[in-house]
Structure formats: C-alpha cells, structure tokens
Design a protein around this motif. Structure first.
Motif, short mmCIF file in Angstrom:
data_model
loop_
_atom_site.label_atom_id
_atom_site.label_comp_id
_atom_site.label_asym_id
_atom_site.label_seq_id
_atom_site.Cartn_x
_atom_site.Cartn_y
_atom_site.Cartn_z
N ARG A 4 7.89 0.99 29.12
CA ARG A 4 6.59 0.46 28.74
C ARG A 4 5.76 0.17 29.99
NH1 ARG A 4 8.05 -4.17 24.20
NH2 ARG A 4 9.02 -2.77 22.66
N SER A 5 4.47 0.42 29.88
CA SER A 5 3.57 0.03 30.96
C SER A 5 3.18 -1.43 30.76
CB SER A 5 2.32 0.91 30.96
OG SER A 5 1.50 0.62 29.84
N ASP A 6 2.35 -1.94 31.63
CA ASP A 6 1.89 -3.32 31.51
C ASP A 6 0.66 -3.45 30.62
OD1 ASP A 6 3.89 -4.24 33.23
OD2 ASP A 6 2.66 -3.86 35.01
N ASP A 7 0.18 -2.33 30.11
CA ASP A 7 -1.05 -2.32 29.32
C ASP A 7 -0.75 -2.34 27.83
OD1 ASP A 7 -2.66 -2.15 31.62
OD2 ASP A 7 -2.33 0.03 31.71
N PHE A 8 -1.76 -2.76 27.07
CA PHE A 8 -1.66 -2.81 25.62
C PHE A 8 -2.93 -2.22 25.00
CE2 PHE A 8 1.14 -6.11 27.13
CZ PHE A 8 2.23 -6.06 26.27
N GLU A 9 -2.81 -1.80 23.77
CA GLU A 9 -3.96 -1.33 23.00
C GLU A 9 -4.10 -2.23 21.77
OE1 GLU A 9 -5.53 2.57 20.47
OE2 GLU A 9 -3.48 2.48 21.26
N THR A 10 -5.27 -2.81 21.58
CA THR A 10 -5.49 -3.64 20.41
C THR A 10 -5.80 -2.77 19.19
OG1 THR A 10 -6.31 -5.48 21.75
CG2 THR A 10 -6.89 -5.48 19.42
N VAL A 11 -5.04 -2.97 18.13
CA VAL A 11 -5.24 -2.24 16.88
C VAL A 11 -5.66 -3.24 15.81
CG1 VAL A 11 -4.14 -0.84 15.09
CG2 VAL A 11 -3.58 -0.45 17.51
N ASN A 12 -6.74 -2.95 15.13
CA ASN A 12 -7.27 -3.84 14.11
C ASN A 12 -6.79 -3.43 12.72
OD1 ASN A 12 -8.89 -5.33 15.99
ND2 ASN A 12 -10.33 -3.61 16.00
N SER A 13 -6.76 -4.38 11.82
CA SER A 13 -6.40 -4.10 10.44
C SER A 13 -7.56 -3.36 9.76
CB SER A 13 -6.11 -5.39 9.69
OG SER A 13 -5.76 -5.13 8.35
N THR A 14 -7.24 -2.31 9.02
CA THR A 14 -8.24 -1.52 8.31
C THR A 14 -7.73 -1.22 6.91
OG1 THR A 14 -7.30 0.49 9.27
CG2 THR A 14 -9.23 -0.43 10.37
N LYS A 15 -8.52 -0.49 6.16
CA LYS A 15 -8.16 -0.20 4.76
C LYS A 15 -6.91 0.67 4.66
CE LYS A 15 -10.24 1.29 0.40
NZ LYS A 15 -9.98 -0.01 -0.22
N VAL A 16 -6.73 1.57 5.63
CA VAL A 16 -5.56 2.46 5.65
C VAL A 16 -4.84 2.31 6.98
CG1 VAL A 16 -4.74 4.85 5.50
CG2 VAL A 16 -6.72 4.12 4.14
N ILE A 17 -3.54 2.15 6.94
CA ILE A 17 -2.72 2.07 8.15
C ILE A 17 -1.68 3.18 8.11
CG2 ILE A 17 -1.09 0.67 9.48
CD1 ILE A 17 -2.53 -1.80 8.26
N VAL A 18 -1.66 4.01 9.14
CA VAL A 18 -0.71 5.11 9.25
C VAL A 18 0.29 4.78 10.35
CG1 VAL A 18 -0.38 7.55 9.79
CG2 VAL A 18 -2.35 6.83 8.42
N VAL A 19 1.56 4.91 10.03
CA VAL A 19 2.63 4.74 11.03
C VAL A 19 3.30 6.10 11.18
CG1 VAL A 19 4.67 3.46 11.72
CG2 VAL A 19 2.96 2.37 10.24
N GLU A 20 3.24 6.66 12.38
CA GLU A 20 3.69 8.02 12.62
C GLU A 20 4.82 8.05 13.63
OE1 GLU A 20 4.08 11.06 15.41
OE2 GLU A 20 2.25 9.91 15.79
N GLY A 21 5.89 8.81 13.33
CA GLY A 21 6.99 8.93 14.28
C GLY A 21 8.21 9.56 13.65
N ILE A 22 9.13 9.99 14.49
CA ILE A 22 10.27 10.77 14.02
C ILE A 22 11.15 10.02 13.03
CG2 ILE A 22 10.36 12.30 16.02
CD1 ILE A 22 12.55 10.54 17.20
N LEU A 23 11.24 8.70 13.15
CA LEU A 23 12.22 7.95 12.37
C LEU A 23 11.60 6.90 11.46
CD1 LEU A 23 14.84 7.53 15.23
CD2 LEU A 23 15.28 8.68 13.05
N VAL A 24 10.31 7.02 11.17
CA VAL A 24 9.67 5.95 10.39
C VAL A 24 10.15 5.93 8.93
CG1 VAL A 24 7.64 5.90 11.88
CG2 VAL A 24 7.60 7.31 9.80
N LEU A 25 10.76 7.01 8.44
CA LEU A 25 11.35 6.97 7.11
C LEU A 25 12.84 6.64 7.15
CD1 LEU A 25 9.68 9.95 5.20
CD2 LEU A 25 8.91 7.57 5.45
N TRP A 26 13.40 6.54 8.33
CA TRP A 26 14.81 6.20 8.47
C TRP A 26 15.02 4.69 8.38
CZ3 TRP A 26 17.23 3.00 11.95
CH2 TRP A 26 18.63 3.03 11.94
N GLU A 27 14.16 3.90 9.01
CA GLU A 27 14.36 2.46 9.10
C GLU A 27 14.03 1.80 7.76
OE1 GLU A 27 14.68 -1.48 10.13
OE2 GLU A 27 12.76 -0.70 9.44
N PRO A 28 15.00 1.17 7.10
CA PRO A 28 14.81 0.69 5.72
C PRO A 28 13.69 -0.31 5.55
CG PRO A 28 17.15 0.71 6.29
CD PRO A 28 16.39 0.96 7.56
#
Length: 215
Positions: free
Chosen positions: A104-128
């Motif tokens: 991880r770097s020392d930087d962050f990105e602020t993400v705001n709550s919106t009507k639709v939230i997408v979570v994308e990644g290789i294992l996002v359907l693996w974690e119960p």
C-alpha cells in the motif's frame, strides 16, 4: 449470459453489485462501462486490488514472491467495513496500492456513497460476508489463453515486468488460485458474461438490466 429475476434491491440503501472473474478476464471493462452508464454521481466503484494487505514489514523480495491471487492476500475486514459504511450513506478512504513496491502507498482515495456501488475483483464472490451484501452478482467468464495474453501485455507495458516473471507467476500462483478459489465462485453468480469486455451484446443486456433494477 444467464440472468435471474430475483436480483432487486431490498430497501432504499444503495444497489450493490459484485463483479468477479479471473485475472484479466474483463472485469474492469464491465465495471467501467457500468460507471459510464450511471455517471460518477450515481455509481461508486471499489476495486479489490485496493485492499491487498499491507506488507510494509516484509522485504521487497518476500512481497514480490507472495501469492496475490489467494484469499489471504486481502484485507476482507476493511473491505466489508467500507461496503457497510457506503451502504449506510457514509464516505470512505480507500487505500491506493503501489504495484511497483508490492505494498500500500501512503495515499488514499475518498469514495462517496451513491445510488449504485460496484465492487470489482477476482474473489469478490468467494468471500461469504461480502457476497451476501450484493443485490446482483456477476461473473466474467473468459478463457485462460485470452487472460494470460492480456496479463502479459498489461504487466510488461504498465508494471515493467519481464515475460519470464509473468509466466512464472502465472504457473505457480495465478493458475492454481484460479482453479481453487475463483472458478468455483462462479456458481454464486446471478449473471455470467462469457468473453468479458469483448461480449458487447451481453454487456448491453446487463447494462439495461442494471438501469432497470437500480432505477
């Protein structure tokens, strides 16, 4: 593409979408198409790669040799906390990952709550815990030969790696983890998109369905 009819939001909270699939399957292409369709003010995107565990205490040689396609590589608690916060209307500070240093770097990105939230990644359907949060679960199903070609092109051009190191990583960690964890998670999907971002008809149907469900 298989699409079920029991994918609908259950309250006024954000509509949550999980997009999974093998490395370089086209997940990001589909997630970005959804973002383009909805607009930044209506869709927030979380990438699983942002939630790799911090390895700052390890030598870079150890970090470079780690299996980044294994479930243990990710900070699932932080990701679940962030999804819960976004679902409740809060904003979150998402880590920015440095692929060159494998940490991880020392930087962050602020993400705001919106009507639709997408979570994308290789294992996002693996974690119960994460999987149970999604209103719509998508698996991008792309043949292995296409995925490895795309990985070679990306990692050489964007991450300064050699073809030899990429192929060694693919055979020792990427392929085994795909067969053990990622491919089996396909059974949880509501939507299966063959060929990933190359399947334009399937993507157009998916986009229309998301627009209908999310309102």
């Amino acid at each position: 593409m298989t699409l079920t009819d029991d994918t609908a939001p259950h309250s006024d909270r954000p509509f949550l979408i999980g997009v999974a699939g093998g490395s370089n399957s086209g997940k990001t292409t589909i997630a970005h198409r959804l973002a383009e369709m909805m607009g930044d003010d209506r869709l927030s995107l979380l990438k699983l790669d942002s939630y790799y565990n911090s390895r700052s205490e390890e030598p870079i040689e150890v970090r470079a040799a780690a299996n980044y396609d294994h479930p243990d590589a990710f900070d699932w608690d932080l990701l679940n906390d962030h999804v819960a916060a976004l679902s409740a209307g809060a904003s979150v500070d998402v880590p920015i990952y440095d692929y060159t240093n494998h940490d991880r770097s020392d930087d962050f990105e602020t993400v705001n709550s919106t009507k639709v939230i997408v979570v994308e990644g290789i294992l996002v359907l693996w974690e119960p815990r994460l999987r149970e949060r999604f209103d719509l679960k998508i698996f991008v199903d792309t043949p292995a030969d296409l995925r490895i070609i795309r990985r070679l092109q990306r990692d050489v051009a964007e991450r300064g790696r050699t073809p030899e190191s990429i192929l060694d990583q693919y055979l020792t960690t990427v392929r085994p983890s795909h067969e053990r964890f990622i491919e089996p998670s396909k059974r949880y999907a509501d939507v299966i998109v063959p060929e990933g971002g190359l399947n334009r008809p399937a993507i157009e149907v998916l986009l229309a369905r998301v627009r209908e469900l999310a309102g």
